[in-house]
Enzyme design. Structure first.
Site, mmCIF file in Angstrom:
data_model
loop_
_atom_site.group_PDB
_atom_site.id
_atom_site.type_symbol
_atom_site.label_atom_id
_atom_site.label_comp_id
_atom_site.label_asym_id
_atom_site.label_seq_id
_atom_site.Cartn_x
_atom_site.Cartn_y
_atom_site.Cartn_z
ATOM 1 C CE LYS A 19 -2.844 0.088 3.411
ATOM 2 N NZ LYS A 19 -2.765 -0.995 4.365
ATOM 3 N NE ARG A 93 -6.077 -1.109 9.249
ATOM 4 C CZ ARG A 93 -5.033 -0.482 9.757
ATOM 5 N NH1 ARG A 93 -5.128 0.074 10.937
ATOM 6 N NH2 ARG A 93 -3.899 -0.408 9.098
ATOM 7 N NE ARG A 127 9.093 -4.496 6.910
ATOM 8 C CZ ARG A 127 7.932 -3.875 6.726
ATOM 9 N NH1 ARG A 127 7.749 -3.142 5.652
ATOM 10 N NH2 ARG A 127 6.946 -4.005 7.591
ATOM 11 N NE ARG A 160 8.382 -2.443 11.900
ATOM 12 C CZ ARG A 160 7.549 -1.834 11.081
ATOM 13 N NH1 ARG A 160 7.927 -0.780 10.408
ATOM 14 N NH2 ARG A 160 6.317 -2.273 10.909
ATOM 15 N NE ARG A 171 1.162 -5.712 11.436
ATOM 16 C CZ ARG A 171 2.093 -5.271 10.584
ATOM 17 N NH1 ARG A 171 3.214 -5.938 10.432
ATOM 18 N NH2 ARG A 171 1.904 -4.189 9.881
#
Length: 227
Positions: A19, A93, A127, A160, A171
């Site tokens: 996004k 959302r 990542r 992270r 998530r």
């Protein structure tokens, strides 16, 4: 001279679906104002505003921020953008948020990035970041020269919490449970435009072509080759 109507667009997609990249390209080519709920929340948390402190307490517990807090935050920001084309990112959302947005303004189109969850899991868990500089590495397509070490400073890289496999799964499940009904809500209204794929660079030309039917390309350089 007929003034074209202003574009009111929403971009949707699971965390890690691209996004941010797609939004940046839409801003570059079509000059829309981009309003990201994530950026707005981070800004408020950094400034330790009342909303920021409240939001952080939910995030720290791994819980989603209540509808009324998010709606108030976003609608306040939108008041200043009534004369611009805009793109909402990360909001609405939930169906309740979508209904609250509808009461304030008419949404024209909803761009849905339909990227398989398995692709996203691979993408996000690969990542790693260098905390001091914010440099981001991806073990699959832009790895550091030495595994686990920043190329420039030689300092260790960290993953992270958001990008750890168990958090990524959580998530994605939360997104699925909360946001699928929103996609359905917009589909029923005839506003949903889904773009499926596993690579942002392959999805983007289709989004670009779609938006060109609504807005002129304002980028001067490389206008012929949308990047």
């Amino acid at each position: 001279m007929v003034v074209p109507p202003l574009l009111r667009a929403v971009i949707m997609g699971p965390p890690g679906s691209g996004k941010g990249t797609v939004s940046a390209r839409i801003i570059k080519h079509f000059g829309v104002k981009h309003l990201s709920s994530g950026d707005l929340l981070r800004d408020n948390m950094q400034k330790k505003t009342e909303v920021g402190i409240l939001a952080k307490s939910y995030i720290d517990q791994g819980r989603l921020i209540p509808d009324d807090i998010m709606t108030q935050l976003m609608l306040n920001e939108l008041k200043g953008l009534d004369r611009y084309n805009w793109l909402l990112d990360g909001f609405p959302r939930t169906v309740a948020q979508a209904e609250a947005l509808d009461k304030e303004c008419h949404v024209d189109t909803v761009i849905d990035l339909d990227v398989p969850f398995e692709t996203i899991k691979c993408r996000l868990t690969a990542r790693w970041i260098h905390p001091a500089s914010g440099r981001v590495y991806n073990l699959e397509f832009s790895p550091p020269k030495v595994q686990g070490i920043d190329d420039i400073t030689g300092e260790p890289l960290v993953q992270r919490d958001d990008d750890k496999p168990e958090t990524v799964s959580k998530r994605l499940q939360a997104y699925d449970a909360q946001t699928k009904p929103v996609l359905e809500y917009y589909r029923k209204k005839g506003l949903l435009k889904s773009f499926s794929g596993t690579e942002t660079n392959k999805i983007w030309p289709h989004i670009y072509a779609f938006l060109q039917t609504k807005l002129p390309d304002v980028s001067q350089k490389d206008a012929a080759i949308p990047r």
